[in-house]
Motif scaffolding. Structure first.
Motif, PDB file in Angstrom:
ATOM      1  N   ASN A 146       0.817  -1.223   0.000  1.00 10.93           N
ATOM      2  CA  ASN A 146       0.000   0.000   0.000  1.00 10.93           C
ATOM      3  C   ASN A 146       0.848   1.268   0.000  1.00 10.93           C
ATOM      4  OD1 ASN A 146      -2.387  -1.583   0.208  1.00 10.93           O
ATOM      5  ND2 ASN A 146      -2.068  -1.742   2.421  1.00 10.93           N
ATOM      6  N   ARG A 147       2.001   1.206  -0.653  1.00 13.47           N
ATOM      7  CA  ARG A 147       2.871   2.373  -0.739  1.00 13.47           C
ATOM      8  C   ARG A 147       2.760   2.961  -2.128  1.00 13.47           C
ATOM      9  NH1 ARG A 147       5.655   3.596   3.579  1.00 13.47           N
ATOM     10  NH2 ARG A 147       3.926   2.275   4.204  1.00 13.47           N
ATOM     11  N   ARG A 148       2.416   4.252  -2.200  1.00 16.60           N
ATOM     12  CA  ARG A 148       2.194   4.920  -3.475  1.00 16.60           C
ATOM     13  C   ARG A 148       3.082   6.153  -3.567  1.00 16.60           C
ATOM     14  NH1 ARG A 148      -3.749   7.262  -5.316  1.00 16.60           N
ATOM     15  NH2 ARG A 148      -3.192   7.896  -7.436  1.00 16.60           N
ATOM     16  N   PRO A 149       4.040   6.180  -4.466  1.00 19.73           N
ATOM     17  CA  PRO A 149       4.864   7.388  -4.614  1.00 19.73           C
ATOM     18  C   PRO A 149       3.996   8.605  -4.947  1.00 19.73           C
ATOM     19  CG  PRO A 149       5.811   5.544  -5.821  1.00 19.73           C
ATOM     20  CD  PRO A 149       4.442   5.110  -5.394  1.00 19.73           C
ATOM     21  N   VAL A 150       4.419   9.749  -4.451  1.00 18.63           N
ATOM     22  CA  VAL A 150       3.652  10.982  -4.652  1.00 18.63           C
ATOM     23  C   VAL A 150       4.523  11.997  -5.396  1.00 18.63           C
ATOM     24  CG1 VAL A 150       2.375  12.847  -3.540  1.00 18.63           C
ATOM     25  CG2 VAL A 150       2.356  10.551  -2.532  1.00 18.63           C
ATOM     26  N   PRO A 151       4.332  12.133  -6.705  1.00 26.97           N
ATOM     27  CA  PRO A 151       5.106  13.134  -7.460  1.00 26.97           C
ATOM     28  C   PRO A 151       4.685  14.549  -7.089  1.00 26.97           C
ATOM     29  CG  PRO A 151       4.079  11.474  -8.897  1.00 26.97           C
ATOM     30  CD  PRO A 151       3.437  11.343  -7.555  1.00 26.97           C
ATOM     31  N   PRO A 178       5.491  12.931   1.812  1.00 30.57           N
ATOM     32  CA  PRO A 178       4.038  12.803   1.894  1.00 30.57           C
ATOM     33  C   PRO A 178       3.626  12.037   3.143  1.00 30.57           C
ATOM     34  CG  PRO A 178       4.935  11.298   0.249  1.00 30.57           C
ATOM     35  CD  PRO A 178       6.065  12.175   0.689  1.00 30.57           C
ATOM     36  N   GLY A 179       2.389  12.278   3.584  1.00 23.86           N
ATOM     37  CA  GLY A 179       1.843  11.552   4.725  1.00 23.86           C
ATOM     38  C   GLY A 179       0.885  10.466   4.273  1.00 23.86           C
ATOM     39  N   ALA A 180       0.166   9.907   5.226  1.00 26.10           N
ATOM     40  CA  ALA A 180      -0.744   8.807   4.918  1.00 26.10           C
ATOM     41  C   ALA A 180      -1.849   9.238   3.965  1.00 26.10           C
ATOM     42  CB  ALA A 180      -1.345   8.261   6.215  1.00 26.10           C
ATOM     43  N   PRO A 222       6.958   7.712   4.591  1.00 24.88           N
ATOM     44  CA  PRO A 222       7.903   6.874   5.334  1.00 24.88           C
ATOM     45  C   PRO A 222       7.276   6.119   6.504  1.00 24.88           C
ATOM     46  CG  PRO A 222       8.202   9.175   5.904  1.00 24.88           C
ATOM     47  CD  PRO A 222       7.126   9.138   4.858  1.00 24.88           C
ATOM     48  N   ASP A 223       5.930   6.109   6.581  1.00 26.03           N
ATOM     49  CA  ASP A 223       5.191   5.359   7.595  1.00 26.03           C
ATOM     50  C   ASP A 223       5.082   6.161   8.895  1.00 26.03           C
ATOM     51  OD1 ASP A 223       3.639   3.191   8.356  1.00 26.03           O
ATOM     52  OD2 ASP A 223       5.112   1.738   7.687  1.00 26.03           O
ATOM     53  N   SER A 224       4.338   5.607   9.844  1.00 27.48           N
ATOM     54  CA  SER A 224       4.124   6.248  11.143  1.00 27.48           C
ATOM     55  C   SER A 224       4.672   5.362  12.252  1.00 27.48           C
ATOM     56  CB  SER A 224       2.629   6.497  11.380  1.00 27.48           C
ATOM     57  OG  SER A 224       2.092   7.345  10.384  1.00 27.48           O
ATOM     58  N   ASP A 225       4.999   5.966  13.387  1.00 29.62           N
ATOM     59  CA  ASP A 225       5.479   5.179  14.515  1.00 29.62           C
ATOM     60  C   ASP A 225       4.288   4.598  15.287  1.00 29.62           C
ATOM     61  OD1 ASP A 225       4.425   7.216  16.119  1.00 29.62           O
ATOM     62  OD2 ASP A 225       6.364   8.160  16.461  1.00 29.62           O
ATOM     63  N   LYS A 226       4.553   3.918  16.381  1.00 31.62           N
ATOM     64  CA  LYS A 226       3.495   3.240  17.135  1.00 31.62           C
ATOM     65  C   LYS A 226       2.505   4.222  17.760  1.00 31.62           C
ATOM     66  CE  LYS A 226       6.352   2.903  21.322  1.00 31.62           C
ATOM     67  NZ  LYS A 226       6.952   1.960  22.305  1.00 31.62           N
ATOM     68  N   ASN A 227       2.908   5.494  17.862  1.00 30.82           N
ATOM     69  CA  ASN A 227       2.020   6.518  18.407  1.00 30.82           C
ATOM     70  C   ASN A 227       1.251   7.270  17.324  1.00 30.82           C
ATOM     71  OD1 ASN A 227       2.856   6.078  21.149  1.00 30.82           O
ATOM     72  ND2 ASN A 227       4.744   7.208  20.690  1.00 30.82           N
ATOM     73  N   GLY A 228       1.455   6.857  16.082  1.00 26.02           N
ATOM     74  CA  GLY A 228       0.734   7.481  14.986  1.00 26.02           C
ATOM     75  C   GLY A 228       1.415   8.697  14.395  1.00 26.02           C
ATOM     76  N   LYS A 229       2.582   9.065  14.914  1.00 28.60           N
ATOM     77  CA  LYS A 229       3.305  10.217  14.378  1.00 28.60           C
ATOM     78  C   LYS A 229       4.144   9.778  13.172  1.00 28.60           C
ATOM     79  CE  LYS A 229       6.514  13.918  15.634  1.00 28.60           C
ATOM     80  NZ  LYS A 229       7.360  14.508  16.697  1.00 28.60           N
ATOM     81  N   GLN A 230       4.108  10.593  12.133  1.00 28.75           N
ATOM     82  CA  GLN A 230       4.841  10.222  10.924  1.00 28.75           C
ATOM     83  C   GLN A 230       6.346  10.196  11.173  1.00 28.75           C
ATOM     84  OE1 GLN A 230       3.501  11.723   7.174  1.00 28.75           O
ATOM     85  NE2 GLN A 230       5.559  12.062   6.407  1.00 28.75           N
ATOM     86  N   LYS A 231       6.988   9.165  10.669  1.00 27.00           N
ATOM     87  CA  LYS A 231       8.436   9.074  10.750  1.00 27.00           C
ATOM     88  C   LYS A 231       9.068   9.999   9.720  1.00 27.00           C
ATOM     89  CE  LYS A 231       8.410   4.147  12.019  1.00 27.00           C
ATOM     90  NZ  LYS A 231       8.843   2.788  11.587  1.00 27.00           N
ATOM     91  N   SER A 232      10.313  10.371   9.969  1.00 22.92           N
ATOM     92  CA  SER A 232      11.064  11.114   8.960  1.00 22.92           C
ATOM     93  C   SER A 232      11.717  10.121   8.011  1.00 22.92           C
ATOM     94  CB  SER A 232      12.153  11.975   9.608  1.00 22.92           C
ATOM     95  OG  SER A 232      11.582  13.039  10.331  1.00 22.92           O
ATOM     96  N   PRO A 233      11.848  10.466   6.733  1.00 25.67           N
ATOM     97  CA  PRO A 233      12.576   9.583   5.813  1.00 25.67           C
ATOM     98  C   PRO A 233      14.029   9.489   6.239  1.00 25.67           C
ATOM     99  CG  PRO A 233      12.099  11.711   4.792  1.00 25.67           C
ATOM    100  CD  PRO A 233      11.359  11.685   6.081  1.00 25.67           C
ATOM    101  N   THR A 234      14.660   8.363   5.957  1.00 27.85           N
ATOM    102  CA  THR A 234      16.065   8.194   6.294  1.00 27.85           C
ATOM    103  C   THR A 234      16.934   9.024   5.349  1.00 27.85           C
ATOM    104  OG1 THR A 234      16.391   6.320   4.801  1.00 27.85           O
ATOM    105  CG2 THR A 234      15.579   5.828   7.021  1.00 27.85           C
ATOM    106  N   LYS A 235      18.184   9.213   5.732  1.00 18.66           N
ATOM    107  CA  LYS A 235      19.103   9.959   4.869  1.00 18.66           C
ATOM    108  C   LYS A 235      19.262   9.268   3.524  1.00 18.66           C
ATOM    109  CE  LYS A 235      21.873  12.244   8.433  1.00 18.66           C
ATOM    110  NZ  LYS A 235      23.240  12.454   8.986  1.00 18.66           N
ATOM    111  N   LYS A 236      19.297   7.946   3.531  1.00 20.57           N
ATOM    112  CA  LYS A 236      19.446   7.202   2.280  1.00 20.57           C
ATOM    113  C   LYS A 236      18.223   7.381   1.390  1.00 20.57           C
ATOM    114  CE  LYS A 236      20.511   2.600   0.447  1.00 20.57           C
ATOM    115  NZ  LYS A 236      20.821   1.174   0.796  1.00 20.57           N
ATOM    116  N   GLN A 237      17.044   7.328   1.975  1.00 18.02           N
ATOM    117  CA  GLN A 237      15.812   7.527   1.202  1.00 18.02           C
ATOM    118  C   GLN A 237      15.767   8.927   0.596  1.00 18.02           C
ATOM    119  OE1 GLN A 237      12.980   6.630   4.252  1.00 18.02           O
ATOM    120  NE2 GLN A 237      13.194   4.405   4.031  1.00 18.02           N
ATOM    121  N   MET A 238      16.137   9.931   1.400  1.00 19.02           N
ATOM    122  CA  MET A 238      16.132  11.300   0.886  1.00 19.02           C
ATOM    123  C   MET A 238      17.171  11.486  -0.206  1.00 19.02           C
ATOM    124  SD  MET A 238      15.358  13.813   4.129  1.00 19.02           S
ATOM    125  CE  MET A 238      16.678  13.190   5.162  1.00 19.02           C
TER     126      MET A 238
END
Length: 218
Positions: A28-33, A49-51, A92-108
């Motif tokens: 369920n991952r969709r790139p967002v141009p 992008p967020g959820a 980049p998904d959300s953590d267990k508390n529902g807060k969006q994670k930051s993309p990793t340096k490699k992903q960016m």
């Protein structure tokens, strides 16, 4: 200003078909141009992008995007005049508390080298509004958003205006007034840029005009 919509359409296809990092393997991952006017004078760059954006396929349509729309109204910036995108093109998904994670340096780094650099080349904006620390770090590495938000910076002949990301006000309500004041200043900053008044920060933060707009690959 830009090279036409066809080139952006090609880039959009590349982004949608991307398998260059581990995020592409998630369900369920969709790139967002990026989205907007291919000849825009102003480009807005966020973090990722967020959820909600992941579902819609368009940047800045979630809660922080709604806040951004309100802030752009304050700045008298019409959506038809701008191009919006993110440093990272996938949620980049959300953590267990529902807060969006930051993309990793490699992903960016992957998205910057393959897509963000190309977006800047195609649209060729006069003004880039960097929303948040990740977008600022991609353009002005080493600078802190807390030190230069709401300022005008000349980076190789391109105006850089760092702003707190709208999501910051959601998580830190005390920043709402700061963000509102900064966006209210944008028309003044744009006018000053167009009039040739390009110094708004200490000289050590202002890059010489003969440098090209460089993107930090993280």
């Amino acid at each position: 200003m830009g090279y036409g919509n066809n080139t952006l359409d090609e880039l959009r296809t590349w982004i949608l078909d991307c398998t260059k990092c581990d995020l592409s393997s998630l369900k369920n991952r969709r790139p967002v141009p990026g989205w907007g006017n291919p000849n825009a004078n102003i480009m807005l760059i966020g973090e990722a992008p967020g959820a909600v954006e992941n579902k819609s396929g368009k940047p800045f349509v979630g809660r922080s995007g709604q806040l951004l729309t309100n802030m752009l109204r304050l700045a008298d910036i019409q959506s038809a005049r701008i191009y919006t995108t993110n440093v990272a093109k996938c949620w980049p998904d959300s953590d267990k508390n529902g807060k969006q994670k930051s993309p990793t340096k490699k992903q960016m780094a992957t998205c910057i080298s393959h897509y963000l650099v190309k977006e800047l080349e195609i649209v060729n904006p006069s003004i880039v509004i960097a929303l948040g620390s990740k977008a600022l770090g991609a353009i002005l590495p080493g600078e802190k958003i807390s030190d230069c938000h709401g300022r005008l910076i000349d980076k190789g002949g391109t105006a850089i205006i760092p702003m707190y990301h709208p999501a910051a006000a959601i998580h830190q309500p005390r920043l709402m007034n700061v963000i509102r004041e900064d966006f209210t200043r944008i028309p003044e900053l744009v006018k000053r840029w167009m009039d040739g008044d390009r110094i708004d920060v200490p000289s050590e933060l202002v890059s010489p005009g003969n440098e090209n707009l460089a993107i930090n690959p993280y």
